[in-house]
Design a protein around this motif. Structure first.
Motif, PDB file in Angstrom:
ATOM      1  N   ASN A 264     -42.907 -56.209  -5.448  1.00 57.39           N
ATOM      2  CA  ASN A 264     -43.116 -55.989  -7.015  1.00 57.39           C
ATOM      3  C   ASN A 264     -44.095 -54.713  -6.966  1.00 57.39           C
ATOM      4  O   ASN A 264     -44.993 -54.552  -6.116  1.00 57.39           O
ATOM      5  CB  ASN A 264     -43.977 -57.127  -7.327  1.00 57.39           C
ATOM      6  CG  ASN A 264     -44.301 -56.869  -8.581  1.00 57.39           C
ATOM      7  OD1 ASN A 264     -43.456 -56.982  -9.668  1.00 57.39           O
ATOM      8  ND2 ASN A 264     -45.467 -56.392  -9.028  1.00 57.39           N
ATOM      9  N   LEU A 274     -41.966 -68.496 -11.352  1.00 52.92           N
ATOM     10  CA  LEU A 274     -41.296 -68.139  -9.893  1.00 52.92           C
ATOM     11  C   LEU A 274     -40.496 -69.433  -9.727  1.00 52.92           C
ATOM     12  O   LEU A 274     -41.092 -70.430  -9.640  1.00 52.92           O
ATOM     13  CB  LEU A 274     -42.552 -68.022  -8.917  1.00 52.92           C
ATOM     14  CG  LEU A 274     -42.269 -67.965  -7.598  1.00 52.92           C
ATOM     15  CD1 LEU A 274     -41.386 -66.657  -7.261  1.00 52.92           C
ATOM     16  CD2 LEU A 274     -43.349 -68.114  -6.716  1.00 52.92           C
ATOM     17  N   ILE A 284     -37.813 -66.284   1.926  1.00 52.50           N
ATOM     18  CA  ILE A 284     -37.982 -65.201   1.182  1.00 52.50           C
ATOM     19  C   ILE A 284     -39.400 -64.521   1.282  1.00 52.50           C
ATOM     20  O   ILE A 284     -40.297 -65.486   1.471  1.00 52.50           O
ATOM     21  CB  ILE A 284     -37.354 -64.855  -0.294  1.00 52.50           C
ATOM     22  CG1 ILE A 284     -38.269 -65.793  -0.991  1.00 52.50           C
ATOM     23  CG2 ILE A 284     -35.745 -65.086  -0.180  1.00 52.50           C
ATOM     24  CD1 ILE A 284     -38.236 -65.558  -2.742  1.00 52.50           C
ATOM     25  N   THR A 285     -39.688 -63.360   1.008  1.00 48.96           N
ATOM     26  CA  THR A 285     -41.246 -62.710   0.665  1.00 48.96           C
ATOM     27  C   THR A 285     -41.212 -61.903  -0.412  1.00 48.96           C
ATOM     28  O   THR A 285     -40.262 -61.102  -0.713  1.00 48.96           O
ATOM     29  CB  THR A 285     -41.296 -61.906   2.023  1.00 48.96           C
ATOM     30  OG1 THR A 285     -41.020 -62.387   3.407  1.00 48.96           O
ATOM     31  CG2 THR A 285     -42.631 -61.359   2.150  1.00 48.96           C
ATOM     32  N   ILE A 286     -42.243 -62.290  -1.000  1.00 49.98           N
ATOM     33  CA  ILE A 286     -42.753 -61.815  -2.189  1.00 49.98           C
ATOM     34  C   ILE A 286     -43.823 -60.772  -1.893  1.00 49.98           C
ATOM     35  O   ILE A 286     -44.957 -61.407  -1.458  1.00 49.98           O
ATOM     36  CB  ILE A 286     -42.724 -62.716  -3.541  1.00 49.98           C
ATOM     37  CG1 ILE A 286     -41.624 -63.303  -3.651  1.00 49.98           C
ATOM     38  CG2 ILE A 286     -43.133 -61.596  -4.749  1.00 49.98           C
ATOM     39  CD1 ILE A 286     -41.754 -64.507  -4.740  1.00 49.98           C
ATOM     40  N   THR A 287     -43.862 -59.644  -2.284  1.00 49.91           N
ATOM     41  CA  THR A 287     -45.094 -58.873  -2.310  1.00 49.91           C
ATOM     42  C   THR A 287     -45.710 -58.084  -3.324  1.00 49.91           C
ATOM     43  O   THR A 287     -44.882 -57.870  -4.396  1.00 49.91           O
ATOM     44  CB  THR A 287     -44.928 -57.736  -1.209  1.00 49.91           C
ATOM     45  OG1 THR A 287     -43.841 -56.945  -1.619  1.00 49.91           O
ATOM     46  CG2 THR A 287     -44.706 -58.273   0.018  1.00 49.91           C
ATOM     47  N   THR A 288     -46.924 -57.875  -3.552  1.00 45.56           N
ATOM     48  CA  THR A 288     -47.621 -57.062  -4.529  1.00 45.56           C
ATOM     49  C   THR A 288     -48.496 -56.092  -3.683  1.00 45.56           C
ATOM     50  O   THR A 288     -48.716 -56.116  -2.648  1.00 45.56           O
ATOM     51  CB  THR A 288     -48.346 -57.872  -5.355  1.00 45.56           C
ATOM     52  OG1 THR A 288     -49.849 -58.512  -4.710  1.00 45.56           O
ATOM     53  CG2 THR A 288     -47.729 -59.136  -5.844  1.00 45.56           C
TER      54      THR A 288
ATOM     55  N   ILE B 284     -50.846 -58.547  -1.965  1.00 47.07           N
ATOM     56  CA  ILE B 284     -50.750 -60.140  -1.368  1.00 47.07           C
ATOM     57  C   ILE B 284     -49.083 -60.214  -1.095  1.00 47.07           C
ATOM     58  O   ILE B 284     -48.347 -59.610  -1.440  1.00 47.07           O
ATOM     59  CB  ILE B 284     -51.159 -61.258  -2.180  1.00 47.07           C
ATOM     60  CG1 ILE B 284     -50.299 -61.314  -3.484  1.00 47.07           C
ATOM     61  CG2 ILE B 284     -52.724 -61.263  -2.446  1.00 47.07           C
ATOM     62  CD1 ILE B 284     -50.361 -62.655  -4.039  1.00 47.07           C
ATOM     63  N   ILE B 286     -46.531 -63.520  -0.363  1.00 51.88           N
ATOM     64  CA  ILE B 286     -45.913 -64.841  -0.535  1.00 51.88           C
ATOM     65  C   ILE B 286     -44.627 -65.017  -0.004  1.00 51.88           C
ATOM     66  O   ILE B 286     -43.480 -64.498  -0.013  1.00 51.88           O
ATOM     67  CB  ILE B 286     -45.745 -65.158  -2.170  1.00 51.88           C
ATOM     68  CG1 ILE B 286     -46.934 -64.991  -3.178  1.00 51.88           C
ATOM     69  CG2 ILE B 286     -44.978 -66.485  -2.415  1.00 51.88           C
ATOM     70  CD1 ILE B 286     -46.713 -64.905  -4.576  1.00 51.88           C
TER      71      ILE B 286
END
Lengths: 350, 350, 350, 350
Positions: A264, A274, A284-288, B284, B286
């Protein structure tokens, strides 16, 4: 000196302000030769960034010449041509030691936010050793100023967090300047394909000329289906969200392959759904991420070696005296076919 | 042979079924000596797993002796004592080559799901070379059977995806068997502190005896506030979600420090709100994951070397003839103070 | 069938040999359409590889059509066009589970070594699911056969072990086929500069045309000094050794920057001096590796997407009937200006 | 003030020297309460470190109280109890930005080397924000002073470069203080076994009490054979060289498993033979490193949480007035059964 000053939502003025001076021994004062406008500046103008108060000089991007230098600056000298990073970092706190400069306890994004910024003739830069990068005299200012914010943002928050690697299929949602910066920097890692998704055909054409291998206009609400077709229902290895809406984040969730990465980049104003009822099993991996600007030196090397053509992000050029017009063009980017608009003090002088 | 058979939601029976035989040259048939019940088996029993049809023998965990072996199995022999992994993997497809065995195109979680499972006297194991692990004769069956599912799940989906490292502060939401498996395996990476969060004081006491440094009872809805106090408002470096509800995922989002990792382990039935309006700037990560069981051999080494006491996850023991009773105890785990319940065919024989 | 047979040091013959047949259920027999010669084949010819015995059919590279298929092969079919990997791997042993396929307990480099190879009309491939890669019908055979050995070797042992990344300065010692393969694959990670070092000006010119940004002829023994000058005494971030001599390894040690990576690819016959009296304090990494071929699929994607031009490694083309002549040309590569020489059975037929 | 002064090879004296003062705005002056002696101090005493000149105050380890503070120090205050790191780092140069603080262009190992050190009543610390770590008042000084040099060295150069992970078999060559520090820190990553190798049975016994699972006395020249037996000829996953001789490096090369890591910690005075004729095919990694001290904060967390017992490295205690005696004991460590000898100014005062 002349400076662009914020006076509350919707109100900007080019005014005379006192020239900044050295406050701390680690400061430098830089004469700005080139600056530009960021999407974040438009957010500020709407009143969406409460840390920006009435009277603030805007801008966090710039190239210039060191005019004055504090007694404790060790790696820079008066007269040096320098790149200004959007990120101020002390180099001493626990976040700096983890290379999370955006969360520096004594810095972070300060310029044009909680302290005066770069859309002016001069700017004071705290912790100058860490916030300025010496430039060779012959570097192109317009290419260099793309390193202040937009290219590190696309690279760090998009390409690196997305872990783009050779052979990957990458999707980028949003073909504005940040999405295009992700597109340019993703190619440093040689994905096999890059699908660009946007509502605007003009921007998609630009994306294609910047290296996108496929483009998808999402205005019919069927972008996800289209990407799944393009990938024979395998989905994409990486998707970079460069818009900041629930609907664009939904596209990301619908097209990510098992084992994939959603990076992101977009600034979100609201929570998103989500779909863990589906994704919990997808590895999966979600990043900020905020941009930390730790890649600035590497990007500079890429520009100097001729392997990254940063300048093609520039669509319009103005003098500082024309900066209100520049905001107008950039604020109507789709209509004006604007990417990055560059403000040159040299032009102003002429 | 005796086997526990599923006959639709809420209906289980211990029945006589034909002993399985070798179908493919890569198969083995294993005589089960020890098995156990997984939280997923309770989901099946509720009818929540549509791939499980009437007549299926349940169970995906087990230790046993190879009874028959296919002609193309190269690393195992009749009579070998073996651990059965919940994951079937061909070792040949693109997902296996990425070590994403849970997504194996010819395997994945099949046992007690789309093929007959281990809560029986015998079971057929496809791709035996990849689904069975030779055990030394003197290994404790009850410790070993914790490697079929629960410990790799806690380690891979929780500890590893959360990137637990020395000095970290880790929070684990949910002190059921999976949360406790995360707690045990997180300690392999020496965090400085582990905060366990649950509604049940008994489970929290067990967590404390398993190595949690702090415990928080979340029944007052103030777990997040409590964790922030414990960390002087810094938040935690890693949070492992081991429940699968919107409310527990919310706790994770509220306590994660900038730069931190949220590792989702829980099975979710509904979407959750992801607070990107706050987290977009927090650097972060997730993650979601099915267990791939790629760490089984490493965990086995840890048990054999005496550095991981897997057996303490076992709270109750039954013979195969008592398996319906065992389901009853495990299905009322909080009331019965149950962790893992072990089913031994040896006890049944005696 | 016709096959190139080794009869002891210096003795090769093109002979009639029986067509191979399926032995194990996991085998396939492939009709070779294209093969090539590796530097390792020249080592064999000198008698340097004791595992190769009199009567062995040489060759470990090839493209062909599946002629026969064992009953336990699940992902391939008779008639499929396939790429043959030099590495045989069972997909089941502890080394395969660590993706160290070159050390597979049931495989490794077998073809043209301990079992008959690909410089023939047909070859038997053990564990066909793991040793063959389906090719689209329209892929260029000559590009594809570069994936059997040379490109994965350059990528895995050189580029990846060297951890080449954007902005790096990379040096490659040795501009033979393996060094050139490292040069091509290093560019997938966008280094800012690549310095090629060799004794032969012709090869250096080729290196330049393949993307080297600087070239250094080392015949005056001053290559290290020259590289240090080019880097303003900073040294290089990565150096890839693609020769296998003490003198070339010395160059690597002399030019590596603090924090840098020396990736050894060359096959060494003798110990080298490691200058730990200087390097102990330099934070460097030295790696060795056999090619595992785990990157084959990724490289295939890069070729199919048009982003990697593998075919330019091919300098000469022959029919199978001319293979002795091909060995002669390849054995005198510097004089003949040879890179990879391709052997086509189709040409032979015509 | 009293200070231990170097006057050329073999000549040390406890003398009166002027108390140091603030020179740069980033300096602090620290009153030393606890210091210790490093193996490197013995090298200096032999005349092996040419940067140490006549008149230098020795010592690079210490705990103390901030006595004076420069105007540009932002995270520390007069009166703070602090740990002194052996590494001085500016936090601004290209090496600091890569966390290679030992190669800092404005720092590195300066204390007791090119500037006066800590074996005195007071010391000046440059770049105090980066070279000092605040300590809680109640931390044990003797445990804390182990963080100045020995524990970060064992962790960073040994354990981390060796990539120790759960389930590994680790060997450590050399059971002196550095080898023991590697032994203590390796256990943070839960290897399944640790084999300690040394010439001295007393040190091996200490190693066993510190967590070594096997010990091998290498005085018969057969250590490598013994380790291969212990590992059923598989070799070890990681070997840490903590001596610095050709013979000890040879042991490392002989016992490393394919895919393994050799982490060199020892200071070498001569080149070693690297057996690439054997290792070129072994997929191994060899690393060298100066301690960067980037892990100091993490190690401090581990000590404060009670999970790392640093104090057990201390074998002897002296007052500053007895420091020459302390050097004598430490210089005859094997005979005196000495590990780390602690010098306390508090004892001196009493």
């Amino acid at each position: 000196m002349k400076a662009l000053v914020y006076h509350g939502p919707g109100r900007l003025a080019l005014e005379d302000k006192p020239k900044p001076i050295i406050i701390e021994a680690t400061d430098a004062v830089v004469q700005i030769t080139t600056t530009t406008i960021c999407g974040t500046d438009l957010h500020i103008l709407k009143g969406d960034v409460p840390t920006v108060i009435d009277g603030r000089i805007l801008g966090h991007e710039g190239v210039g010449i060191i005019e004055e230098i504090g007694s404790d600056v060790i790696g820079l000298h008066k007269g040096d041509k320098v790149l200004i990073s959007l990120i101020t970092s002390c180099g001493r706190c626990r976040f700096c030691k983890k290379a999370m400069y955006s969360h520096c306890l004594n810095g972070g994004w300060l310029l044009g936010n909680s302290i005066d910024g770069t859309q002016a003739e001069y700017v004071r830069i705290p912790f100058a050793d860490n916030g300025l990068y010496p430039l060779p005299p012959d570097v192109d200012d317009e290419a260099a100023v793309m390193l202040s914010c937009i290219l590190p943002t696309g690279l760090e928050c998009g390409t690196l967090k997305g872990q783009v690697k050779p052979g990957d299929i990458v999707a980028i949602v949003g073909a504005g300047p940040v999405g295009l910066a992700a597109l340019l920097t993703a190619q440093l890692y040689s994905p096999a394909g890059i699908v660009m998704i946007d509502l605007d055909d003009n921007r998609l054409e630009i994306a294609r000329s910047f290296g996108a291998t496929q483009v998808v206009n999402s205005s019919d609400g069927k972008a996800a289906e289209r990407v799944m077709e393009l990938t024979q229902n395998a989905g994409v290895d990486v998707v970079i969200e460069a818009v900041g809406l629930s609907s664009t984040f939904d596209i990301c969730q619908s097209i990510i392959a098992p084992g994939g990465h959603i990076a992101n980049v977009g600034v979100h104003g609201k929570p998103v759904d989500l779909h863990l009822e589906r994704l919990w099993a997808s590895n999966i991996t979600i990043t900020t991420r905020l941009v930390d600007a730790g890649t600035t030196l590497m990007l500079l090397r890429m520009i100097l070696s001729g392997r990254l053509d940063a300048k093609k992000l520039v669509s319009h050029r103005f003098g500082l005296s024309e900066i209100l017009k520049a905001y107008n063009i950039f604020g109507n980017a789709a209509k004006e076919h604007a990417l990055k608009v560059v403000i040159s003090n040299r032009i102003a002088i002429v």
